[in-house]
Design a protein around this motif. Structure first.
Motif, short mmCIF file in Angstrom:
data_model
loop_
_atom_site.label_atom_id
_atom_site.label_comp_id
_atom_site.label_asym_id
_atom_site.label_seq_id
_atom_site.Cartn_x
_atom_site.Cartn_y
_atom_site.Cartn_z
N ARG A 1 114.92 -76.74 66.62
CA ARG A 1 114.72 -78.11 66.14
C ARG A 1 113.42 -78.70 66.68
O ARG A 1 112.69 -79.38 65.95
CB ARG A 1 115.92 -78.98 66.47
CG ARG A 1 117.15 -78.57 65.67
CD ARG A 1 118.30 -79.50 65.85
NE ARG A 1 118.96 -79.31 67.13
CZ ARG A 1 120.15 -79.83 67.43
NH1 ARG A 1 120.80 -80.57 66.55
NH2 ARG A 1 120.71 -79.60 68.60
N ARG A 2 113.12 -78.44 67.93
CA ARG A 2 111.85 -78.93 68.50
C ARG A 2 110.67 -78.29 67.78
O ARG A 2 109.71 -78.97 67.42
CB ARG A 2 111.79 -78.61 70.00
CG ARG A 2 110.46 -79.01 70.65
CD ARG A 2 110.44 -78.67 72.12
NE ARG A 2 110.61 -77.25 72.39
CZ ARG A 2 109.62 -76.35 72.30
NH1 ARG A 2 108.40 -76.72 71.93
NH2 ARG A 2 109.85 -75.08 72.57
N ASP B 1 110.67 -77.05 64.77
CA ASP B 1 110.61 -77.58 63.41
C ASP B 1 109.89 -78.92 63.38
O ASP B 1 109.09 -79.19 62.47
CB ASP B 1 112.01 -77.69 62.81
CG ASP B 1 111.96 -78.08 61.35
OD1 ASP B 1 111.59 -77.24 60.52
OD2 ASP B 1 112.25 -79.26 61.03
N ARG B 2 110.16 -79.78 64.36
CA ARG B 2 109.45 -81.06 64.42
C ARG B 2 107.94 -80.83 64.57
O ARG B 2 107.14 -81.54 63.97
CB ARG B 2 109.99 -81.92 65.56
CG ARG B 2 111.37 -82.49 65.28
CD ARG B 2 111.77 -83.56 66.28
NE ARG B 2 111.91 -83.05 67.65
CZ ARG B 2 113.01 -82.48 68.14
NH1 ARG B 2 114.08 -82.34 67.37
NH2 ARG B 2 113.05 -82.06 69.39
N GLN B 3 107.56 -79.82 65.36
CA GLN B 3 106.14 -79.50 65.49
C GLN B 3 105.55 -79.06 64.15
O GLN B 3 104.42 -79.44 63.81
CB GLN B 3 105.94 -78.38 66.52
CG GLN B 3 106.09 -78.81 67.94
CD GLN B 3 105.84 -77.64 68.89
OE1 GLN B 3 106.63 -77.37 69.78
NE2 GLN B 3 104.74 -76.96 68.71
N ASP C 1 110.84 -87.92 58.38
CA ASP C 1 111.76 -88.68 59.24
C ASP C 1 113.22 -88.42 58.83
O ASP C 1 114.10 -88.27 59.68
CB ASP C 1 111.47 -90.19 59.16
CG ASP C 1 110.17 -90.58 59.84
OD1 ASP C 1 109.61 -89.76 60.62
OD2 ASP C 1 109.70 -91.71 59.59
N THR D 1 114.25 -84.85 59.90
CA THR D 1 114.34 -84.78 61.36
C THR D 1 115.64 -85.42 61.85
O THR D 1 116.33 -84.88 62.72
CB THR D 1 113.12 -85.45 62.01
OG1 THR D 1 111.93 -84.73 61.62
CG2 THR D 1 113.23 -85.45 63.53
#
Length: 197
Positions: free
Chosen positions: A4-5, A7-9, A83, A86
């Motif tokens: 998940r981290r 993917d946010r990047q 957003d 996420t």
């Protein structure tokens, strides 16, 4: 690997590319043969909305993967969709939920951890599609590139080709940089350049 981290990047990397797009870029051809840059940006919004719906158990209908709207502000539409996805990916137990992915096949579903890996891969590589189209640098960090490479290596050869999500793999030297190896695994030519106007 904190998928998940990472993917946010990937979403931030792509968002940086989207923020550089100017109105006169939108009609340009991209490495995705079926899409102008406008079409590619709309695809990104649609994918974010589709993955968000799928994370919440509502990803089976095709419409949730096709209704993305860029409006008059593509960057704002992208950010809103980023957003949304996420927030959906941050929900409890999302890594174990079943994600419907109708683009892969009717009734196809995978655990959230795998689906988010697919999403990450898509956004790292589409960031390159945008960057090379508009002449911007594409510089995912080593950790993000390595994660995308691990996912790309799992994409089967079956079902690749014209009109499919991925083209056939392209051979590159074994010592090619990781970013070039990633692109080649998905059938993108790392030396692609836009056609002259």
């Amino acid at each position: 690997m904190d998928i998940r981290r990472l993917d946010r990047q990937a979403l931030l990397l792509t968002g940086e590319m989207v923020s550089r797009v100017k109105t006169d870029h939108l009609r340009l051809a991209t490495p995705c043969a079926d899409w102008t840059l406008y079409g590619l940006l709309r695809h990104l919004v649609c994918q974010n909305e589709g993955f968000a719906a799928s994370a919440r158990g509502a990803g089976e209908p095709w419409a949730v993967w096709r209704d993305g709207d860029l409006g008059g502000e593509p960057a704002a539409a992208y950010e809103a969709s980023a957003d949304e996805v996420t927030a959906a990916f941050a929900e409890d137990d999302v890594l174990e939920r079943r994600f419907a992915l109708p683009e892969v096949g009717e009734g196809f579903a995978v655990p959230g951890r795998i689906a988010i890996g697919f999403h990450l891969l898509d956004y790292v590589v589409h960031a390159w599609d945008i960057a090379v189209t508009i002449g911007a640098p594409w510089e995912p960090d080593a950790e993000l590139t390595a994660a995308a490479l691990r996912v790309a290596a799992l994409v089967p050869d079956e079902g690749r080709g014209a009109g499919a999500a991925f083209r056939r793999r392209i051979a590159v030297p074994d010592d090619a940089p990781p970013g070039e190896r990633l692109l080649a695994l998905l059938g993108r030519d790392p030396s692609w350049t836009p056609a002259p106007c």
